[in-house]
Design a protein around this motif. Sequence first.
Motif, PDB file in Angstrom:
ATOM      1  N   LEU A  49     124.011 105.387 -35.684  1.00 59.77           N
ATOM      2  CA  LEU A  49     122.847 106.060 -36.272  1.00 59.77           C
ATOM      3  C   LEU A  49     123.175 107.521 -36.517  1.00 59.77           C
ATOM      4  N   ALA A  50     122.949 107.997 -37.738  1.00 56.75           N
ATOM      5  CA  ALA A  50     123.100 109.432 -38.028  1.00 56.75           C
ATOM      6  C   ALA A  50     121.714 110.052 -38.103  1.00 56.75           C
ATOM      7  N   ARG A  51     121.628 111.329 -37.749  1.00 56.48           N
ATOM      8  CA  ARG A  51     120.306 111.981 -37.687  1.00 56.48           C
ATOM      9  C   ARG A  51     119.598 112.015 -39.034  1.00 56.48           C
ATOM     10  N   GLY A  52     120.357 112.046 -40.115  1.00 60.41           N
ATOM     11  CA  GLY A  52     119.756 112.071 -41.448  1.00 60.41           C
ATOM     12  C   GLY A  52     119.135 110.748 -41.858  1.00 60.41           C
ATOM     13  N   GLY A  53     119.366 109.698 -41.065  1.00 60.89           N
ATOM     14  CA  GLY A  53     118.737 108.410 -41.339  1.00 60.89           C
ATOM     15  C   GLY A  53     119.710 107.303 -41.729  1.00 60.89           C
ATOM     16  N   ALA A  54     120.955 107.665 -42.077  1.00 68.72           N
ATOM     17  CA  ALA A  54     121.940 106.631 -42.422  1.00 68.72           C
ATOM     18  C   ALA A  54     122.276 105.807 -41.184  1.00 68.72           C
ATOM     19  N   LYS A  55     122.582 104.530 -41.394  1.00 71.87           N
ATOM     20  CA  LYS A  55     122.988 103.708 -40.258  1.00 71.87           C
ATOM     21  C   LYS A  55     123.967 102.629 -40.710  1.00 71.87           C
ATOM     22  N   ARG A  56     124.755 102.153 -39.778  1.00 72.13           N
ATOM     23  CA  ARG A  56     125.741 101.125 -40.086  1.00 72.13           C
ATOM     24  C   ARG A  56     125.913 100.220 -38.871  1.00 72.13           C
ATOM     25  N   ARG A  57     125.956  98.917 -39.103  1.00 81.10           N
ATOM     26  CA  ARG A  57     126.103  97.956 -37.999  1.00 81.10           C
ATOM     27  C   ARG A  57     127.501  98.063 -37.377  1.00 81.10           C
ATOM     28  N   VAL A  58     127.556  98.035 -36.067  1.00 76.97           N
ATOM     29  CA  VAL A  58     128.838  98.064 -35.349  1.00 76.97           C
ATOM     30  C   VAL A  58     129.467  96.675 -35.383  1.00 76.97           C
ATOM     31  N   ASP A  59     130.781  96.614 -35.625  1.00 71.94           N
ATOM     32  CA  ASP A  59     131.493  95.330 -35.622  1.00 71.94           C
ATOM     33  C   ASP A  59     132.011  94.984 -34.232  1.00 71.94           C
ATOM     34  N   VAL A  60     132.516  95.985 -33.525  1.00 67.11           N
ATOM     35  CA  VAL A  60     133.051  95.762 -32.174  1.00 67.11           C
ATOM     36  C   VAL A  60     132.375  96.761 -31.238  1.00 67.11           C
ATOM     37  N   LEU A  61     131.518  96.242 -30.345  1.00 72.19           N
ATOM     38  CA  LEU A  61     130.862  97.080 -29.333  1.00 72.19           C
ATOM     39  C   LEU A  61     131.680  96.895 -28.068  1.00 72.19           C
ATOM     40  N   ILE A  62     132.435  97.921 -27.692  1.00 76.30           N
ATOM     41  CA  ILE A  62     133.472  97.709 -26.672  1.00 76.30           C
ATOM     42  C   ILE A  62     133.021  98.212 -25.290  1.00 76.30           C
ATOM     43  N   GLU A  63     133.193  97.350 -24.299  1.00 75.67           N
ATOM     44  CA  GLU A  63     132.877  97.711 -22.905  1.00 75.67           C
ATOM     45  C   GLU A  63     134.066  98.435 -22.293  1.00 75.67           C
ATOM     46  N   SER A  64     133.796  99.315 -21.360  1.00 76.29           N
ATOM     47  CA  SER A  64     134.862  99.967 -20.600  1.00 76.29           C
ATOM     48  C   SER A  64     135.703  98.895 -19.902  1.00 76.29           C
ATOM     49  N   GLY A  65     137.019  99.082 -19.888  1.00 78.50           N
ATOM     50  CA  GLY A  65     137.915  98.136 -19.210  1.00 78.50           C
ATOM     51  C   GLY A  65     138.358  96.986 -20.088  1.00 78.50           C
ATOM     52  N   HIS A  66     137.720  96.785 -21.238  1.00 80.06           N
ATOM     53  CA  HIS A  66     138.130  95.696 -22.132  1.00 80.06           C
ATOM     54  C   HIS A  66     139.247  96.184 -23.059  1.00 80.06           C
ATOM     55  N   ASP A  67     140.065  95.226 -23.522  1.00 81.72           N
ATOM     56  CA  ASP A  67     141.202  95.569 -24.381  1.00 81.72           C
ATOM     57  C   ASP A  67     140.716  95.715 -25.829  1.00 81.72           C
ATOM     58  N   LEU A  68     140.682  96.937 -26.311  1.00 78.58           N
ATOM     59  CA  LEU A  68     140.119  97.201 -27.639  1.00 78.58           C
ATOM     60  C   LEU A  68     141.010  96.640 -28.745  1.00 78.58           C
TER      61      LEU A  68
END
Length: 203
Positions: A49-68
């Motif tokens: 989310l950008a403050r100006g209102g633009a947004k884009r769906r995340v493809d990879v939401l990565i948890e700490s400790g996971h192999d990116l």
Amino acid sequence: MAKLHFKYGAMNSGKSDTLIKTAYNYEERGLGTITVKPAVDTKGEDWVLARGGAKRRVDVLIESGHDLREEIKAFIAARPERNFHVVLVDESQFLDRDQIDQLFLVAKNDQISVICYGLRTDFLACQFPGSSRLFELADNFEKLPTMCRCGSQAEFNCRSVNGAFVFEGDQVAIDGAGRVTYESLCGTCYLDEKAQALGPALF
Ligand SMILES: Nc1ncnc2c1ncn2[C@@H]1O[C@H](COP(=O)(O)OP(=O)(O)O)[C@@H](O)[C@H]1O
Ligand SMILES: Cc1cn([C@H]2C[C@H](O)[C@@H](COP(=O)(O)O)O2)c(=O)[nH]c1=O
């Protein structure tokens, strides 16, 4: 040769906005992008989310400790018809140091460029793990400017809780969660706020 880029700036410097525009530029030319965000950044859940209102769906939401690198590979493998050109990472300051190493491998071994957007420092003016490792490994650096209340360039991020600036607390406190807010300040204004909160002291 694919590169690892780090575009850093204080809060409100347009990092998320630039990521979203960059993704759009690639995609409108038929060049695939992969948008990544650390799961610890709960603001917007799986959206950038950008403050100006633009947004884009995340493809990879990565948890700490996971192999990116493995999660990026799995995302690509599930879409064999597409050609991926760049990985775009928001809030990269929150990634583990190992995850930055994995992004380095994505650039250097898998030959996919990686552009990381993130904060240089926390509210105590200390580096985050992800940004610290990026300063060690990235090929290119770009500082994104933003303005302090006094008109100078803001370099620091001041945290307030219940409307009062604070200079102790956990490194991670997501914007808007509870009563936490931030203001981007130049060095002089940051030190003024620190002196008002704690009394005149050495930095
Ligand atoms: N309603 C708005 N319309 C256009 N621009 C805005 C609006 N609100 C904030 N901005 C601008 O958006 C920029 C912050 O963008 P953002 O991508 O959210 O920054 P960052 O990710 O670095 O915190 C600032 O330059 C701010 O002035
Ligand atoms: C300084 C500082 C920031 N954070 C959090 C607050 C926000 O959720 C993100 C930064 O977002 P932006 O896109 O750059 O505006 O980081 C934090 O957890 N700890 C800090 O010290």
